[in-house]
Scaffold this active site. Structure first.
Site, mmCIF file in Angstrom:
data_model
loop_
_atom_site.group_PDB
_atom_site.id
_atom_site.type_symbol
_atom_site.label_atom_id
_atom_site.label_comp_id
_atom_site.label_asym_id
_atom_site.label_seq_id
_atom_site.Cartn_x
_atom_site.Cartn_y
_atom_site.Cartn_z
ATOM 1 N N HIS A 1 -8.642 -5.019 -8.925
ATOM 2 C CA HIS A 1 -7.488 -4.361 -8.451
ATOM 3 C C HIS A 1 -7.626 -3.399 -7.197
ATOM 4 O O HIS A 1 -7.528 -3.906 -6.246
ATOM 5 C CB HIS A 1 -5.964 -4.001 -8.822
ATOM 6 C CG HIS A 1 -5.545 -6.036 -9.112
ATOM 7 N ND1 HIS A 1 -4.992 -6.619 -8.354
ATOM 8 C CD2 HIS A 1 -5.424 -5.952 -10.862
ATOM 9 C CE1 HIS A 1 -4.360 -7.166 -8.970
ATOM 10 N NE2 HIS A 1 -4.737 -7.192 -10.974
ATOM 11 N N GLU B 1 41.882 16.391 -20.039
ATOM 12 C CA GLU B 1 41.086 16.850 -18.133
ATOM 13 C C GLU B 1 41.923 17.327 -17.649
ATOM 14 O O GLU B 1 41.212 17.438 -16.208
ATOM 15 C CB GLU B 1 40.879 15.087 -18.174
ATOM 16 C CG GLU B 1 39.539 15.123 -19.244
ATOM 17 C CD GLU B 1 38.199 13.629 -18.594
ATOM 18 O OE1 GLU B 1 39.053 13.136 -18.094
ATOM 19 O OE2 GLU B 1 37.550 13.697 -19.367
ATOM 20 N N GLU C 1 0.810 -0.619 -17.660
ATOM 21 C CA GLU C 1 2.004 -1.233 -18.026
ATOM 22 C C GLU C 1 1.385 -3.068 -17.773
ATOM 23 O O GLU C 1 2.219 -3.310 -18.068
ATOM 24 C CB GLU C 1 1.627 -1.342 -16.151
ATOM 25 C CG GLU C 1 1.848 -2.966 -14.926
ATOM 26 C CD GLU C 1 1.315 -3.431 -14.281
ATOM 27 O OE1 GLU C 1 0.035 -2.430 -13.193
ATOM 28 O OE2 GLU C 1 1.424 -3.573 -12.693
ATOM 29 N N HIS C 2 0.178 -2.801 -18.650
ATOM 30 C CA HIS C 2 0.045 -4.045 -18.866
ATOM 31 C C HIS C 2 -0.466 -3.550 -20.736
ATOM 32 O O HIS C 2 -1.686 -2.388 -20.401
ATOM 33 C CB HIS C 2 -1.195 -4.622 -18.441
ATOM 34 C CG HIS C 2 -1.229 -5.590 -17.202
ATOM 35 N ND1 HIS C 2 -0.759 -4.402 -16.068
ATOM 36 C CD2 HIS C 2 0.036 -6.847 -16.842
ATOM 37 C CE1 HIS C 2 -0.788 -5.561 -14.715
ATOM 38 N NE2 HIS C 2 0.220 -6.593 -15.438
ATOM 39 N N ASN D 1 0.628 -1.600 -0.026
ATOM 40 C CA ASN D 1 0.059 -0.225 -0.613
ATOM 41 C C ASN D 1 1.181 1.323 0.083
ATOM 42 O O ASN D 1 1.917 0.689 -0.140
ATOM 43 C CB ASN D 1 -0.679 -0.337 1.235
ATOM 44 C CG ASN D 1 -0.298 -0.105 2.680
ATOM 45 O OD1 ASN D 1 0.900 0.389 2.599
ATOM 46 N ND2 ASN D 1 -0.782 -0.464 4.205
ATOM 47 N N ASP E 1 -0.462 -12.796 -15.181
ATOM 48 C CA ASP E 1 -0.669 -12.345 -14.053
ATOM 49 C C ASP E 1 -0.018 -13.675 -13.003
ATOM 50 O O ASP E 1 0.568 -14.045 -11.641
ATOM 51 C CB ASP E 1 -1.376 -12.347 -13.239
ATOM 52 C CG ASP E 1 -1.731 -10.758 -13.586
ATOM 53 O OD1 ASP E 1 -1.148 -9.668 -14.115
ATOM 54 O OD2 ASP E 1 -3.021 -10.540 -14.013
ATOM 55 N N HIS F 1 46.378 10.641 -12.623
ATOM 56 C CA HIS F 1 46.237 9.721 -13.847
ATOM 57 C C HIS F 1 46.593 9.147 -15.295
ATOM 58 O O HIS F 1 46.950 7.818 -15.351
ATOM 59 C CB HIS F 1 44.939 9.728 -14.540
ATOM 60 C CG HIS F 1 43.123 9.559 -13.536
ATOM 61 N ND1 HIS F 1 43.812 10.248 -12.619
ATOM 62 C CD2 HIS F 1 42.664 9.080 -13.723
ATOM 63 C CE1 HIS F 1 42.256 9.687 -11.780
ATOM 64 N NE2 HIS F 1 40.971 9.535 -12.536
ATOM 65 N N GLN G 1 -8.598 -6.331 -14.295
ATOM 66 C CA GLN G 1 -7.840 -4.878 -14.289
ATOM 67 C C GLN G 1 -8.482 -4.039 -13.096
ATOM 68 O O GLN G 1 -7.823 -3.682 -12.176
ATOM 69 C CB GLN G 1 -7.303 -4.092 -14.819
ATOM 70 C CG GLN G 1 -6.235 -2.925 -15.001
ATOM 71 C CD GLN G 1 -4.895 -3.968 -14.027
ATOM 72 O OE1 GLN G 1 -4.697 -5.182 -14.506
ATOM 73 N NE2 GLN G 1 -4.713 -3.430 -12.901
#
Lengths: 428, 428
Positions: free
Chosen positions: A258, A410, A322-323, A209, A356, A415, A255
């Site tokens: 849900h 640079e 999403e789907h 949640n 699913d 380096h 869907q």
């Protein structure tokens, strides 16, 4: 359902807008519980379990006896179903294993990439009326295939201090190493910091949640990664005349059940389909046990008529569902052209429910338009890719000069020195 | 340098602790600038560029003329070096392409996974004394290989309103589509919300100071992804008697010159190596132009002696270094056993500088122990994996019953119905 015919492109963003959630009120609570779990460990876990779940537990780790007895409570039929799902999910995720990528970019410069498991992962499974054991399949199976050493699971107990047996059975079947009767914010905090009982993990997966969602976001401030940002579940269906309206309606409703904030959209090029799907939704809705929830989601759902498939595809890519179910004569056009979607379901006999539960694909997918940049959970979610390189004398001679020049440009002299010293030693 | 001999395992976390950064003070500033860029767009960008970079720009998009003239300002030698690096980086990242993964999990149930490009990405390159054109190579090359359509780059202008020519040259060479003279918080805000001039992107990559780091974190609240959480750069070297102390010292110093907060650690099983590396560091340090910075980093650096290689490996895995150099007779033990590291450099002739610039591997790597759960930037960072499934009549008959049982056990009747309807239609 809201019917929208041939909307102008400039209005698409408004039409496709998801409901926004405010999280500011929750943050203070989440911060407080995190601070307490961090300093007081198990004691804080016990306190909040008592407060939020209404049960005082001395020991919140699930015992082997509880797992054995859970197995006996589940029907043989359901066990077989779970095992079939496990088999398919295992096949699909095992196929995602990649070989080591090795390239000798120059003679004597060997570079390779390997994937190695994230050692410790935590799975969160919400409680409540629906025990989401299917999500355990989706998370624990790839975690195991990836080779994660510690796979722990937190899920809230009911008022009797018990966990739904299907959850215990599935967790044990899929190789979860430890199960804890801890839910909500305190579970996420426990996995983030570790307590006397709960091990600290490196990445947290799973739905929840809005409290869990905010807690997972906060966890990322404490060196923990999460699977992806969460939002209400969504389905967009494209259907032309070849689609069976009753099938489409059943998918939209699956869907919608849900939650009241679920997103349900039909896009079609056919007025006839639009009308018959609308009728079918109304008639099927009447018979659902979760009718109240689904009705609210359906009230906010949209049936959108567009003039052709190209407009449809553009609109779908902008929404990034999403789907995405596509039932169309010209399905190839959509399958090839879809840029942003979590998972795509093709044809009249591919309901979202299949993905699913049991087809083999993962159901933990990006919502809220995150399909534009996030993958759904897959084998890689439980690994990280590391690179290796080994350069020999010949190799450093070949690329050394380039490194020196670039490092100097640079302004990074040390380096450059690291190469210069090595090149000089080879001149001697 | 701090010398620590045979520390007890219970003290490892303290010894390996990174300096923590406080970001609370910065957040208010970042929030304010985000809000202003969101509502006022280009006007806010111009205001903050004037405020922070000291230059008032009418047009902050780099023109083709500027790119052409930048090319003329760079030496042929440096251009060749950049091109060599580009070639190697391209080879290594192109090899990371994966085929579509396709599995028929049951007869009639086809599932596949495909990677598709993130359509719009934004690269951030800091300004300041060191023009980090090498980071453009590391980000724009894989973005291009992945097929990203829009690859924009933001980098702050100097007081004359100009960008370092090496940055313009490299960006153009690697297929950046648009370059903007915008830096800091306002650049990240511009890419997050989009302005009249700057396109909105789906994912932001690249290094930056703590303002940029906090701005990138905030961006993730507005549906934008980022490459990874950032922290000071780190190097851990394991060296045994086969290592050349002067090489090891030069590597430690190349890390130390990045910033006073750089992390530099040597782990060794040899007292002799420990002592000679320490001496070499002191003597090489004297000659560095960035001596002041490097000295501060070196003061906090650690030389740790451990009793054997197994202890060394455990300690290194606990630290999870961004860069891990291993120079050891028994290098295989470390290469096989390393669980947490961004990139691994093997042997006396593989300085970190090689991977920073030109060997082919990516130099954008997880710091701050994030190597436990994050990959360095790679081809996949610019793509997302999507799944597809197509089930036929036979397939749904095979898995339909399992779906019905599982959906029912989860209390989701409409999910079950979507399958039941289809199965019934096939009985008729």
């Amino acid at each position: 359902m809201k019917i929208i015919k041939n909307p102008l492109q400039k209005n698409w963003s408004d039409i496709l807008k998801r409901p926004t959630q405010t999280i500011d009120d929750i943050e203070a609570t989440v911060n407080e519980i995190f601070a307490e779990v961090k300093t007081k460990g198990d004691q804080a876990i016990t306190k909040y379990t008592s407060l939020f779940d209404g049960i005082s537990l001395n020991n919140f780790q699930v015992s082997m006896e509880e797992i054995v007895s859970a197995e006996k409570e589940i029907s043989t039929e359901l066990k077989s179903a779970i095992q079939l799902a496990k088999e398919n999910i295992t096949k699909f995720h095992a196929a995602q294993k990649t070989d080591r990528v090795e390239v000798e970019t120059q003679s004597g410069v060997k570079c390779w990439q390997e994937k190695r498991p994230i050692q410790k992962v935590g799975l969160y499974i919400p409680g409540g009326s629906a025990p989401l054991f299917s999500t355990i399949l989706m998370l624990a199976i790839p975690a195991n295939l990836a080779g994660c050493k510690e796979i722990i699971l937190c899920t809230p107990p009911n008022k009797e201090g018990k966990i739904n047996p299907a959850i215990l059975y599935t967790a044990n079947l899929c190789g979860v190493t430890k199960i804890f009767k801890v839910g909500g914010i305190q579970a996420i905090a426990g996995m983030t910091f570790g307590t006397e009982t709960i091990p600290q993990v490196y990445k947290i997966f799973g739905p929840g949640n809005q409290f869990v969602t905010v807690a997972k976001q906060l966890a990322t401030r404490f060196n923990v990664a999460i699977d992806m940002p969460a939002g209400p579940s969504e389905l967009l269906v494209f259907a032309d005349e070849t689609a069976k309206p009753s099938f489409v309606a059943s998918d939209l409703l699956s869907q919608a059940e849900h939650g009241a904030d679920s997103q349900v959209i039909l896009v079609t090029t056919s007025e006839e389909i639009l009308e018959s799907v609308e009728k079918e939704v109304e008639s099927q809705l009447e018979k659902l046990p979760r009718k109240d929830i689904a009705t609210k989601a359906i009230e906010n759902s949209k049936l959108i008529l567009v003039k052709d498939e190209e407009v449809a595809l553009n609109l779908i890519n902008q929404y990034a569902p999403e789907h995405f179910i596509v039932i169309a004569e010209n399905e190839k056009f959509f399958v090839d052209g879809i840029e942003n979607a979590g998972s795509v379901f093709i044809g009249n006999y591919t309901p979202e429910s299949a993905g699913d539960y049991a087809s083999g694909t993962n159901h933990t997918l990006p919502t809220n338009a995150y399909a534009k940049q996030y993958s759904g959970v897959n084998l890689d979610s439980f690994q990280k890719s590391m690179t290796f390189q080994k350069i020999d004398e010949k190799g450093i001679k070949t690329i050394g000069k380039a490194i020196e020049l670039m490092a100097e440009a640079e302004g990074l002299q040390a380096h450059k020195n690291a190469v210069t010293l090595r090149l000089k030693s080879l001149e001697e």
